[in-house]
Design an enzyme around this catalytic site. Sequence first.
Site, PDB file in Angstrom:
ATOM      1  N   ARG A 119      15.302  27.623   8.446  1.00  0.00           N
ATOM      2  CA  ARG A 119      15.748  27.646   7.063  1.00  0.00           C
ATOM      3  C   ARG A 119      14.607  28.081   6.146  1.00  0.00           C
ATOM      4  O   ARG A 119      13.466  27.657   6.317  1.00  0.00           O
ATOM      5  CB  ARG A 119      16.208  26.245   6.657  1.00  0.00           C
ATOM      6  CG  ARG A 119      16.812  26.173   5.267  1.00  0.00           C
ATOM      7  CD  ARG A 119      16.973  24.732   4.806  1.00  0.00           C
ATOM      8  NE  ARG A 119      17.889  23.964   5.643  1.00  0.00           N
ATOM      9  CZ  ARG A 119      19.206  23.934   5.484  1.00  0.00           C
ATOM     10  NH1 ARG A 119      19.776  24.636   4.518  1.00  0.00           N
ATOM     11  NH2 ARG A 119      19.970  23.204   6.275  1.00  0.00           N
ATOM     12  N   THR A 144      -0.141  26.935  -0.138  1.00  0.00           N
ATOM     13  CA  THR A 144       1.020  27.365   0.622  1.00  0.00           C
ATOM     14  C   THR A 144       2.337  27.160  -0.114  1.00  0.00           C
ATOM     15  O   THR A 144       3.335  27.781   0.239  1.00  0.00           O
ATOM     16  CB  THR A 144       1.061  26.559   1.930  1.00  0.00           C
ATOM     17  OG1 THR A 144       0.726  25.197   1.618  1.00  0.00           O
ATOM     18  CG2 THR A 144       0.041  27.074   2.927  1.00  0.00           C
ATOM     19  N   GLU A 169       1.652  30.905   9.662  1.00  0.00           N
ATOM     20  CA  GLU A 169       0.790  31.700  10.537  1.00  0.00           C
ATOM     21  C   GLU A 169       1.511  32.850  11.233  1.00  0.00           C
ATOM     22  O   GLU A 169       0.879  33.773  11.738  1.00  0.00           O
ATOM     23  CB  GLU A 169       0.164  30.778  11.596  1.00  0.00           C
ATOM     24  CG  GLU A 169      -0.757  29.737  10.977  1.00  0.00           C
ATOM     25  CD  GLU A 169      -1.105  28.598  11.916  1.00  0.00           C
ATOM     26  OE1 GLU A 169      -0.177  28.079  12.579  1.00  0.00           O
ATOM     27  OE2 GLU A 169      -2.278  28.233  11.992  1.00  0.00           O
ATOM     28  N   ASN A 219      12.080  28.180   0.257  1.00  0.00           N
ATOM     29  CA  ASN A 219      11.852  28.835  -1.038  1.00  0.00           C
ATOM     30  C   ASN A 219      11.531  30.298  -0.726  1.00  0.00           C
ATOM     31  O   ASN A 219      10.536  30.586  -0.064  1.00  0.00           O
ATOM     32  CB  ASN A 219      10.682  28.144  -1.765  1.00  0.00           C
ATOM     33  CG  ASN A 219      10.301  28.826  -3.071  1.00  0.00           C
ATOM     34  OD1 ASN A 219      10.327  30.061  -3.189  1.00  0.00           O
ATOM     35  ND2 ASN A 219       9.921  28.041  -4.062  1.00  0.00           N
ATOM     36  N   GLY A 249      -7.684  26.910   3.308  1.00  0.00           N
ATOM     37  CA  GLY A 249      -8.313  26.174   4.401  1.00  0.00           C
ATOM     38  C   GLY A 249      -8.387  27.052   5.635  1.00  0.00           C
ATOM     39  O   GLY A 249      -9.445  27.276   6.195  1.00  0.00           O
ATOM     40  N   PHE A 250      -7.219  27.570   6.046  1.00  0.00           N
ATOM     41  CA  PHE A 250      -7.130  28.479   7.190  1.00  0.00           C
ATOM     42  C   PHE A 250      -7.757  27.877   8.441  1.00  0.00           C
ATOM     43  O   PHE A 250      -8.304  28.595   9.271  1.00  0.00           O
ATOM     44  CB  PHE A 250      -7.752  29.832   6.843  1.00  0.00           C
ATOM     45  CG  PHE A 250      -7.185  30.445   5.600  1.00  0.00           C
ATOM     46  CD1 PHE A 250      -5.885  30.923   5.594  1.00  0.00           C
ATOM     47  CD2 PHE A 250      -7.927  30.525   4.439  1.00  0.00           C
ATOM     48  CE1 PHE A 250      -5.337  31.469   4.443  1.00  0.00           C
ATOM     49  CE2 PHE A 250      -7.387  31.064   3.280  1.00  0.00           C
ATOM     50  CZ  PHE A 250      -6.093  31.539   3.275  1.00  0.00           C
TER      51      PHE A 250
END
Length: 729
Positions: free
Chosen positions: A614, A472, A691, A617, A243-244
């Site tokens: 944090r 994402t 970003e 992943n 999408g960006f």
Amino acid sequence: MSAHLKQDKPDTANRLDQMKQGTIGQPIPRVEGLAKVTGTAPYAAEYPVEGCVEGVLATATITRGEVVSVDRDSVMDMPGVIAVIEDPRMTTRAAQGTANEAPQQSPRTVCYWGQPVALVVAETFEQARDAAKHLRVEYREESDAPVDPQVVDTEEQEDETVRQGDLARAMSVAENAVDVTYTTKGHASAAMEPHAAIAQWDGRQLTVHASLQMLNYNITELADALDMEEDQVRIISRFVGGGFGSKLGLSEETVAAAIAAMELSRPVRVVMSRQQVFQCIMRRSETTQRLQLAADSEGRLAGFGHKALVSNLPGESFAEPVLQSSHFLYAAENRELMLEVARIHRMTAGSVRAPGEAVGMPTLEGAMDILAERAGIDPVELRLRNIPDKDPEEGLPFSSHKLAECLRQGAEAFGWDTGPRRPRQRREGEWWIGTGMASAARVHNVGEAKARVTIKPDGTALVETDMTDIGTGTYTILAQIAGEMLGLDPAQVLVDLGDTRHPRGSGSGGSWGAASTGSAVYVACQALREEIANRVGIDETALDLADGRVIGGQTLVDLLGGKELGREGHYEPGAIAEDYTASGFGAFFAEVRVNHFTGETRVNRMLGAFGFGRVLNHKTARSQCLGGITWSIGAALTEALEFDPRTGHLVNCDLAEYHVPVHRDVPDVDVIMVEERDPVASPLQAKGIGELGMCGGAAAIGNAVYNACGARLFDYPMTPDRVLAAMPD
Ligand code: MOS
């Protein structure tokens, strides 16, 4: 049942750290990865819908004016043509969801070259495309259509303006002063999947498969555009091919498909061509930026000035927020910041990949490199000396701040030679070799989000929210959060996203998705844990869950006794946002080679060190950083929207002419994640990350170009012609 958390205070309970499953942070591969790489994950245009016909948008060939008439007869006899649909709701910029208060969106107004004006529907895509090209449209053209931001009056964005102390005086007495002006070209989002929608009606119920980032908001936009109730509309976006920013708001293809399907009483698909995506979907504004830095002999900033000129269509409220991180990145008592907008008739400017910092940081960090050179200070040391201990404008504490650690750890891992630097020290054949660095900063955002988590009688769990995964890793990290909280292997957690039938998530944008929707899942799971603890007869804080059972007790399957157990979690950002400045920080290091004869620049290696709370992943987070760094390379060297100076129409509207980095452009890239807990950012203590990787990286490359060959450039991208022109003899 629903649980609600509005975060008004720092969350220092660190509940996730006390869980026993041990899945948070694990680098597990994307759960939808196999479906994507085997082509079985359907994207918006790929849903098999019986009897679907094809719509292609016809677009304006004038820059400013009005549609006088659309000559349907000019195409109705062409093969396969079913209809020509003119409906102001799909062809005004209201359909872009950005023009809420635009004064000139009367039904048939044209504001930019390439704006959709009608939809042609045919049996096949090729027939529709052919007819759309042949459709005769009569315009009344307005001669006054400024397209150059440098030649029109500008509007100051007053809430961006800061005047503190006396910058002019600070500049005049500074032992080291820098006063430079940069330009950056416009950018396209350049998502791989073009904008597409399939609409079908069942009586008064509309279902749309579309490619969108923010279903929670897009459903309101679509219902408004069609004057419907939201419960009559269902949008599905399970897989989004990037999408960006370009899919934050609804655009014409979705509204057009819905209207055409209604008028024709059959399903209609509208897919934009690559050229249309470039020409009608929003652009990142080009910018002109003046940076003023006033420092003492040790490089400590007493004055800081950042003024930027951006552009947008008349009436549009969005202004590329160039100064976003400049407000707090470096300490300086005397400050002047100002953002101005030029009103021009290029297509709508909007959010594209890290709006603001993506172009604001590379100029600021280029100026800092010049200051380091003037002051004879190592560039890393210069940044370290200017880190403020609180927000220099608002006086607020930072939620957490890892810039210094990122600078130090990044420099160490990269093998940065400390000390003052001189350009043109290393040459190998035709190539000058050099290194450069820059800071990274990107504000942290969160938004309201809801998610439902249900433990099924078989001991698996289901997470449901209309949140999207735009590539994402949302599917994966939500499974990890639920798995951690409920003591389940993430493989036992099914995550169902991208359907407005589900509770409203935060949507994907502004790097807020993980922290916001992840927190909604966390809140739902917390409520489930309380119910489980209740059934077991212990306090929730004493409840340890792992591998589908209460540690030392029953399995979840036994506890549930054949019934499912569900809770909805509702997370809201609270007053805490007013009490802290929250941002991700980092540092980039780059080594480049610049060809002495051609000016060609290649990045040899690059490293980014980032602190963003944090890490949920390590694999998906690292991939986000790699992606950001890759975009940095594009911003530094190749990406530029080129407009015809007469009509303002975009000239390079495909991925051949608009060059985003490809494999050959991207070298070995190293990512260091500086793990931290940010108790303010979210109950997960995670901040935005998507970003951050492109916020400043272009300056590390630009500064390396200077260090390599002595060419100091003030215009991004640093294309070979520009490098050559700036190279000393
Ligand atoms: Mo982003 S440019 O807010 O999708």
